[in-house]
Design a protein around this motif. Structure first.
Motif, mmCIF file in Angstrom:
data_model
loop_
_atom_site.group_PDB
_atom_site.id
_atom_site.type_symbol
_atom_site.label_atom_id
_atom_site.label_comp_id
_atom_site.label_asym_id
_atom_site.label_seq_id
_atom_site.Cartn_x
_atom_site.Cartn_y
_atom_site.Cartn_z
ATOM 1 N N ALA A 61 9.534 7.951 5.343
ATOM 2 C CA ALA A 61 9.569 8.912 6.448
ATOM 3 C C ALA A 61 10.461 8.419 7.576
ATOM 4 C CB ALA A 61 8.152 9.153 6.966
ATOM 5 N N LEU A 62 10.408 7.107 7.858
ATOM 6 C CA LEU A 62 11.252 6.533 8.910
ATOM 7 C C LEU A 62 12.717 6.737 8.586
ATOM 8 C CD1 LEU A 62 11.550 4.750 11.489
ATOM 9 C CD2 LEU A 62 11.544 2.763 9.956
ATOM 10 N N LEU B 169 13.840 2.834 -1.327
ATOM 11 C CA LEU B 169 14.689 3.966 -0.929
ATOM 12 C C LEU B 169 15.417 4.561 -2.127
ATOM 13 C CD1 LEU B 169 16.234 2.619 2.411
ATOM 14 C CD2 LEU B 169 14.308 4.182 2.128
ATOM 15 N N GLN B 170 15.813 3.707 -3.075
ATOM 16 C CA GLN B 170 16.481 4.219 -4.275
ATOM 17 C C GLN B 170 15.509 4.994 -5.159
ATOM 18 O OE1 GLN B 170 18.234 0.667 -5.930
ATOM 19 N NE2 GLN B 170 20.175 0.970 -4.836
ATOM 20 N N PRO C 19 0.836 -1.211 0.000
ATOM 21 C CA PRO C 19 0.000 0.000 0.000
ATOM 22 C C PRO C 19 0.870 1.260 0.000
ATOM 23 C CG PRO C 19 -0.692 -1.553 1.691
ATOM 24 C CD PRO C 19 0.616 -2.045 1.170
ATOM 25 N N VAL C 20 0.328 2.315 -0.563
ATOM 26 C CA VAL C 20 1.075 3.570 -0.667
ATOM 27 C C VAL C 20 1.485 4.079 0.709
ATOM 28 C CG1 VAL C 20 0.927 6.001 -1.355
ATOM 29 C CG2 VAL C 20 -0.033 4.229 -2.825
ATOM 30 N N ASP C 21 0.584 3.940 1.714
ATOM 31 C CA ASP C 21 0.935 4.465 3.035
ATOM 32 C C ASP C 21 2.083 3.696 3.672
ATOM 33 O OD1 ASP C 21 -0.532 2.183 3.346
ATOM 34 O OD2 ASP C 21 -1.754 2.916 5.006
ATOM 35 N N GLU C 22 2.250 2.413 3.334
ATOM 36 C CA GLU C 22 3.394 1.648 3.865
ATOM 37 C C GLU C 22 4.696 2.171 3.271
ATOM 38 O OE1 GLU C 22 5.224 -2.904 4.108
ATOM 39 O OE2 GLU C 22 3.276 -2.558 3.149
#
Length: 333
Positions: free
Chosen positions: A23-24, A58-59, A14-17
């Motif tokens: 963000a983390l 992350l990339q 999901p996009v929020d994950e």
């Protein structure tokens, strides 16, 4: 996309994950390598995604750079087959916390990459090197050989770039000779490749770990190393040695405190005092003999304390200011 059936994969995140992951990393772990971050993501944040998924996200978010293509593989020097056959020691000068540059002295085993001791010091030298050896002797026992660079506290070299002088010993060389440990000098950074690679890992990870723990003081940093970091580091990077067992030999009646120290000869004055680095060491009265004009040996220990020996006999002990304290052991090895 599941390319086998040209449909969206059922495992799509999901996009929020994805946003929580980004963000983390951005808020708490900015600048960490993917591998280092992934360990925390799994252990502390209960992450369930794979390493490849985390790296790709992350990339894609431009939070970590994409890796460069690796060059041709090179052959490494084979490790010692048993722990205790060869101990490495090396130092690294680095800005471990913002605005402060310290030397990190690491003492590790060649056979399995176990780090036995690591310590931040103001400047690498004889006494800090003794501390690493002392830790190995206390934990494991006597080892066979000691591998290091050609630093002036390890070796004497007549001219820069020449081979070391194995006949004229430094204080460290004298101590290793007393313990029966063979010293081996490295003649290039490539020869110390294993410890050089370890220091790249330390320099990448350790400053971030110290920052995360809010540590800025050298004493606190050393406590962090001993109580927490080295255990986790060894669990992550130790390898299985080629052979079962080890080559350590138990310490039997060896007074390592009076071997792993700086030893300097001095002459006793007519007033029964010994001068050492601006301090006057008054010898106590002795019913056995007078020591005026006698040749004695001053021992300086890593904690700054001093002792005066005549042969194997300790005549007196002193604190770092030269004030007499309770006498140390009667005999020296």
């Amino acid at each position: 996309m599941d390319k086998r059936i040209s449909e969206v994969s059922a495992r799509k995140a999901p996009v929020d994950e994805v946003l929580r992951l980004e963000a983390l990393y951005r808020e708490r772990y900015d600048g960490w390598t993917v591998k280092h971050f992934f360990e925390r993501y799994q252990d502390e944040h209960r992450g369930s995604r794979s390493y490849s998924w985390v790296k790709s996200r992350l990339q894609e978010a431009d939070l970590v750079p994409r890796g460069k293509k690796r060059g041709p593989q090179r052959r490494r020097r084979p490790r010692a087959p048993l722990p205790g056959m060869m101990i490495h020691q090396d130092g690294s000068t680095h800005e471990w916390v913002p605005g402060q540059t310290w030397d990190l002295i690491v003492t590790m085993d060649d056979a399995n990459s176990e780090v036995y001791h690591a310590q931040f010091v103001e400047e690498e030298g004889t006494l800090s090197s003794f501390e690493g050896v002392r830790a190995v002797l206390h934990k494991k026992g006597l080892f066979s050989s000691f591998y290091s660079d050609r630093g002036s506290h390890y070796w004497l070299t007549t001219e820069a770039g020449n081979k070391v002088d194995k006949q004229r010993l430094t204080q460290f060389g004298r101590a290793m000779n007393q313990l029966g440990i063979q010293m081996i000098a490295a003649y290039s950074p490539e020869a110390r490749g294993r410890s050089e690679r370890f220091f790249r890992t330390f320099q990448d990870r350790l400053p971030k770990e110290l920052a995360l723990a809010g540590i800025t003081d050298r004493e606190d940093a050393n406590r962090f190393l001993t109580r927490d970091y080295l255990k986790r580091f060894n669990r992550r990077f130790m390898v299985k040695p080629a052979e079962e067992g080890d080559a350590f030999v138990p310490l039997l009646g060896v007074d390592i405190d009076n071997i792993l120290c700086r030893q300097v000869e001095r002459a006793v004055g007519k007033d029964n005092c010994v001068s050492y680095q601006g301090r006057t060491l008054q010898l106590p009265s002795d019913t056995v003999r007078h020591y005026s004009k006698a040749r004695v040996r001053v021992h300086e220990y890593p904690n700054g304390h001093l002792a005066v020996f005549h042969g194997p006999r300790c005549l007196a002990a002193y604190d770092s200011t030269g004030k007499p304290v309770k006498q140390r052991k009667k005999m020296a090895a």
